[in-house]
Design a protein around this motif. Sequence first.
Motif, PDB file in Angstrom:
ATOM      1  N   GLU A  36       0.814  -1.232   0.000  1.00 44.70           N
ATOM      2  CA  GLU A  36       0.000   0.000   0.000  1.00 44.70           C
ATOM      3  C   GLU A  36       0.837   1.266   0.000  1.00 44.70           C
ATOM      4  O   GLU A  36       0.394   2.302  -0.462  1.00 44.70           O
ATOM      5  CB  GLU A  36      -0.933  -0.001   1.225  1.00 44.70           C
ATOM      6  CG  GLU A  36      -2.049  -1.038   1.094  1.00 44.70           C
ATOM      7  CD  GLU A  36      -2.647  -1.440   2.450  1.00 44.70           C
ATOM      8  OE1 GLU A  36      -2.269  -0.836   3.484  1.00 44.70           O
ATOM      9  OE2 GLU A  36      -3.486  -2.373   2.463  1.00 44.70           O
ATOM     10  N   ARG A  37       2.036   1.205   0.577  1.00 49.78           N
ATOM     11  CA  ARG A  37       2.865   2.419   0.593  1.00 49.78           C
ATOM     12  C   ARG A  37       4.341   2.075   0.673  1.00 49.78           C
ATOM     13  O   ARG A  37       4.720   0.960   1.005  1.00 49.78           O
ATOM     14  CB  ARG A  37       2.458   3.345   1.738  1.00 49.78           C
ATOM     15  CG  ARG A  37       2.758   2.825   3.121  1.00 49.78           C
ATOM     16  CD  ARG A  37       2.694   3.930   4.184  1.00 49.78           C
ATOM     17  NE  ARG A  37       3.913   4.733   4.209  1.00 49.78           N
ATOM     18  CZ  ARG A  37       4.206   5.587   5.182  1.00 49.78           C
ATOM     19  NH1 ARG A  37       3.343   5.796   6.161  1.00 49.78           N
ATOM     20  NH2 ARG A  37       5.326   6.266   5.167  1.00 49.78           N
ATOM     21  N   GLN A  38       5.153   3.047   0.343  1.00 45.45           N
ATOM     22  CA  GLN A  38       6.609   2.895   0.435  1.00 45.45           C
ATOM     23  C   GLN A  38       7.081   3.602   1.692  1.00 45.45           C
ATOM     24  O   GLN A  38       6.605   4.693   2.003  1.00 45.45           O
ATOM     25  CB  GLN A  38       7.260   3.548  -0.781  1.00 45.45           C
ATOM     26  CG  GLN A  38       7.224   2.651  -1.987  1.00 45.45           C
ATOM     27  CD  GLN A  38       8.597   2.541  -2.618  1.00 45.45           C
ATOM     28  OE1 GLN A  38       9.086   3.478  -3.189  1.00 45.45           O
ATOM     29  NE2 GLN A  38       9.219   1.385  -2.512  1.00 45.45           N
ATOM     30  N   PHE A  39       7.994   2.981   2.403  1.00 46.12           N
ATOM     31  CA  PHE A  39       8.531   3.600   3.611  1.00 46.12           C
ATOM     32  C   PHE A  39       9.933   4.122   3.327  1.00 46.12           C
ATOM     33  O   PHE A  39      10.682   3.513   2.562  1.00 46.12           O
ATOM     34  CB  PHE A  39       8.553   2.583   4.762  1.00 46.12           C
ATOM     35  CG  PHE A  39       7.176   2.119   5.144  1.00 46.12           C
ATOM     36  CD1 PHE A  39       6.406   2.851   6.031  1.00 46.12           C
ATOM     37  CD2 PHE A  39       6.632   0.959   4.599  1.00 46.12           C
ATOM     38  CE1 PHE A  39       5.118   2.444   6.372  1.00 46.12           C
ATOM     39  CE2 PHE A  39       5.352   0.539   4.922  1.00 46.12           C
ATOM     40  CZ  PHE A  39       4.593   1.285   5.810  1.00 46.12           C
ATOM     41  N   SER A  40      10.266   5.236   3.942  1.00 47.89           N
ATOM     42  CA  SER A  40      11.587   5.835   3.708  1.00 47.89           C
ATOM     43  C   SER A  40      12.652   5.050   4.487  1.00 47.89           C
ATOM     44  O   SER A  40      12.321   4.298   5.405  1.00 47.89           O
ATOM     45  CB  SER A  40      11.587   7.296   4.167  1.00 47.89           C
ATOM     46  OG  SER A  40      11.697   7.333   5.591  1.00 47.89           O
ATOM     47  N   PRO A  41      13.942   5.234   4.147  1.00 47.01           N
ATOM     48  CA  PRO A  41      15.017   4.502   4.848  1.00 47.01           C
ATOM     49  C   PRO A  41      15.127   4.834   6.341  1.00 47.01           C
ATOM     50  O   PRO A  41      15.804   4.124   7.069  1.00 47.01           O
ATOM     51  CB  PRO A  41      16.292   4.938   4.106  1.00 47.01           C
ATOM     52  CG  PRO A  41      15.819   5.442   2.786  1.00 47.01           C
ATOM     53  CD  PRO A  41      14.468   6.028   3.020  1.00 47.01           C
ATOM     54  N   SER A  42      14.464   5.909   6.788  1.00 47.38           N
ATOM     55  CA  SER A  42      14.502   6.209   8.230  1.00 47.38           C
ATOM     56  C   SER A  42      13.211   5.757   8.927  1.00 47.38           C
ATOM     57  O   SER A  42      13.074   5.893  10.133  1.00 47.38           O
ATOM     58  CB  SER A  42      14.734   7.699   8.476  1.00 47.38           C
ATOM     59  OG  SER A  42      13.764   8.465   7.817  1.00 47.38           O
ATOM     60  N   GLU A  43      12.276   5.183   8.134  1.00 49.40           N
ATOM     61  CA  GLU A  43      11.039   4.634   8.721  1.00 49.40           C
ATOM     62  C   GLU A  43      11.094   3.102   8.763  1.00 49.40           C
ATOM     63  O   GLU A  43      10.510   2.482   9.634  1.00 49.40           O
ATOM     64  CB  GLU A  43       9.828   5.062   7.869  1.00 49.40           C
ATOM     65  CG  GLU A  43       9.569   6.554   7.890  1.00 49.40           C
ATOM     66  CD  GLU A  43       8.511   6.992   6.887  1.00 49.40           C
ATOM     67  OE1 GLU A  43       7.885   8.035   7.127  1.00 49.40           O
ATOM     68  OE2 GLU A  43       8.309   6.301   5.857  1.00 49.40           O
ATOM     69  N   TYR A  44      11.795   2.530   7.804  1.00 46.59           N
ATOM     70  CA  TYR A  44      11.940   1.071   7.714  1.00 46.59           C
ATOM     71  C   TYR A  44      13.421   0.774   7.539  1.00 46.59           C
ATOM     72  O   TYR A  44      14.019   1.120   6.523  1.00 46.59           O
ATOM     73  CB  TYR A  44      11.126   0.534   6.529  1.00 46.59           C
ATOM     74  CG  TYR A  44      11.243  -0.959   6.340  1.00 46.59           C
ATOM     75  CD1 TYR A  44      10.685  -1.834   7.264  1.00 46.59           C
ATOM     76  CD2 TYR A  44      11.925  -1.492   5.244  1.00 46.59           C
ATOM     77  CE1 TYR A  44      10.807  -3.215   7.097  1.00 46.59           C
ATOM     78  CE2 TYR A  44      12.042  -2.861   5.069  1.00 46.59           C
ATOM     79  CZ  TYR A  44      11.486  -3.717   5.999  1.00 46.59           C
ATOM     80  OH  TYR A  44      11.611  -5.077   5.847  1.00 46.59           O
ATOM     81  N   LEU A  45      14.046   0.156   8.558  1.00 53.78           N
ATOM     82  CA  LEU A  45      15.517   0.066   8.544  1.00 53.78           C
ATOM     83  C   LEU A  45      16.041  -1.238   9.141  1.00 53.78           C
ATOM     84  O   LEU A  45      16.921  -1.241   9.996  1.00 53.78           O
ATOM     85  CB  LEU A  45      16.116   1.269   9.281  1.00 53.78           C
ATOM     86  CG  LEU A  45      15.589   1.592  10.695  1.00 53.78           C
ATOM     87  CD1 LEU A  45      16.702   2.182  11.560  1.00 53.78           C
ATOM     88  CD2 LEU A  45      14.428   2.563  10.649  1.00 53.78           C
ATOM     89  N   PRO A  46      15.520  -2.400   8.667  1.00 51.43           N
ATOM     90  CA  PRO A  46      15.975  -3.665   9.270  1.00 51.43           C
ATOM     91  C   PRO A  46      17.468  -3.922   9.061  1.00 51.43           C
ATOM     92  O   PRO A  46      18.067  -4.714   9.782  1.00 51.43           O
ATOM     93  CB  PRO A  46      15.134  -4.723   8.557  1.00 51.43           C
ATOM     94  CG  PRO A  46      14.726  -4.089   7.270  1.00 51.43           C
ATOM     95  CD  PRO A  46      14.572  -2.627   7.565  1.00 51.43           C
ATOM     96  N   PHE A  47      18.071  -3.260   8.059  1.00 47.92           N
ATOM     97  CA  PHE A  47      19.495  -3.471   7.784  1.00 47.92           C
ATOM     98  C   PHE A  47      20.322  -2.235   8.158  1.00 47.92           C
ATOM     99  O   PHE A  47      21.424  -2.037   7.657  1.00 47.92           O
ATOM    100  CB  PHE A  47      19.701  -3.805   6.305  1.00 47.92           C
ATOM    101  CG  PHE A  47      19.088  -5.119   5.896  1.00 47.92           C
ATOM    102  CD1 PHE A  47      19.777  -6.306   6.067  1.00 47.92           C
ATOM    103  CD2 PHE A  47      17.810  -5.174   5.354  1.00 47.92           C
ATOM    104  CE1 PHE A  47      19.209  -7.529   5.703  1.00 47.92           C
ATOM    105  CE2 PHE A  47      17.226  -6.389   4.989  1.00 47.92           C
ATOM    106  CZ  PHE A  47      17.935  -7.577   5.176  1.00 47.92           C
ATOM    107  N   GLY A  48      19.793  -1.402   9.057  1.00 51.86           N
ATOM    108  CA  GLY A  48      20.502  -0.177   9.420  1.00 51.86           C
ATOM    109  C   GLY A  48      20.438   0.822   8.290  1.00 51.86           C
ATOM    110  O   GLY A  48      19.556   0.757   7.424  1.00 51.86           O
ATOM    111  N   GLY A  49      21.376   1.786   8.273  1.00 51.00           N
ATOM    112  CA  GLY A  49      21.320   2.794   7.215  1.00 51.00           C
ATOM    113  C   GLY A  49      22.537   3.685   7.204  1.00 51.00           C
ATOM    114  O   GLY A  49      23.482   3.519   7.975  1.00 51.00           O
TER     115      GLY A  49
END
Length: 464
Positions: free
Chosen positions: A378-391
């Motif tokens: 339904e939506r795309q999350f930004s790298p600071s909202e979804y970060l299972p592998f860090g960033g």
Amino acid sequence: MSNFQLPDGPKTHPWIQTFHWLKNPLGYMEECAKSYGDIFTLRVGPLFKPQVFISNPQGIQQIFTTDPKQLDSGASAGSGAPLLGPNSLLSLEGKTHQRQRKLLTPQFHGERMLNYGELISDITQQVTSKWQIGNTFPVLSSMQEISFQVILKAVFGLKDGERYEKLKENLIAILNPKRPFLRLMMIMFPFLQRDLGAWSPWGKYLKLRQQLDNLIYAEIHERQSQPDPSRTDILSLMMAARDEAGEAMTDVELRDELMTLLVAGHETTASSLAFALYWVHSQPNVYEKLLAELYSLGEVPDQNAIFKLPYLNAVCSETLRLYPVAMLGLNRLVKSPLEISGYKFEPGTIVIPCIYLTHHREDLYPDSQQFKPERFLERQFSPSEYLPFGGGNRRCIGLAFALFEMKLVLANVLSNWQMELAENEPVKPIRKGFLLGPGGGVKMIVKGKRLQNQPVLQTSVVNS
């Protein structure tokens, strides 16, 4: 300068905070977030220095985009571990970190990664072929066996044989200690790292590490004396890589990076796969949707087609959101005065992106404790909202490889086996060292092989 300030946090003694953090990390973080909001300070061992936990996407974005000269991870921020060594990507900082990252990153991307698809599928089928109909077993142990073999064969490039068996035996002993809490305490508190002989806990650990090192160096030296340009395993590619000055990685650098890939890539993938199988089998609608998508590919889909399946991707993404195996991103050390989310931090402060709490923000993920793959359609999350592998400059370099392996293994298992959960009790995450894993290992019952007239998933060979 008195205008530096730390966010609020528990007022209890640091030893008590450390006890809660070790015993029940998720519950303790949730409690702190309820009391103090999405940025709070804990004082947990070994030095009881204040550590600022941040689960505010704007704050996390700032952490990921701030110049490493001002804010960086590495040994001085407390990253790395005695097993990995000082040349591990996790321990390095500044230019040396940049150099190693540049040397390592290409080995995990694109066509190169797809070449491991056939190997991953073969290993999955070999491990699962030992399953017996009617048996109840913790599926985590099979997933560990698969991820272990993938690492030894795809990363190390080892063939079955004496060195493979010895390396496997030593690695299992060092990565799955009989007393995990004691090992965690020894790694967290350096004053416990005392070698009192072969029978002492730290002495045993050092002996195991030495045996492992001997095997790894023997493998490296053998490759150097008998070069084979046709090899495509990650160790061979690492040995062939050259930096801008034309320099190769040293033996010690190769050893430390191999250990890092092994530790970072083994238990993480295995636990994520076990959690994924739990969620898929606990929700019939997810199970049916996923199977329908897998079967839509026909009888011999290639790995690339599997990798791109939208619902399979959503299932994997939601698994990694709900119980991310790494609860936290890597520590960052403030190197010069820095303001994040309205707080001014002085040099020496540790800030930590809190993956678990960010993934459970109700404003981003309504009903965050529910497993709903549809969120990722339904939506795309930004790298600071979804970060299972860090960033940022510390984002996991094995991200694409881990997702590729996860999707291929899941596709193979679900397309070839009928299984069900052996228990009605919900599976909860438990602390396994610095990571999370499924409590009880996800007990499942093998009901049977899929019927012959149903499409069976196989993988076609990808030309290298």
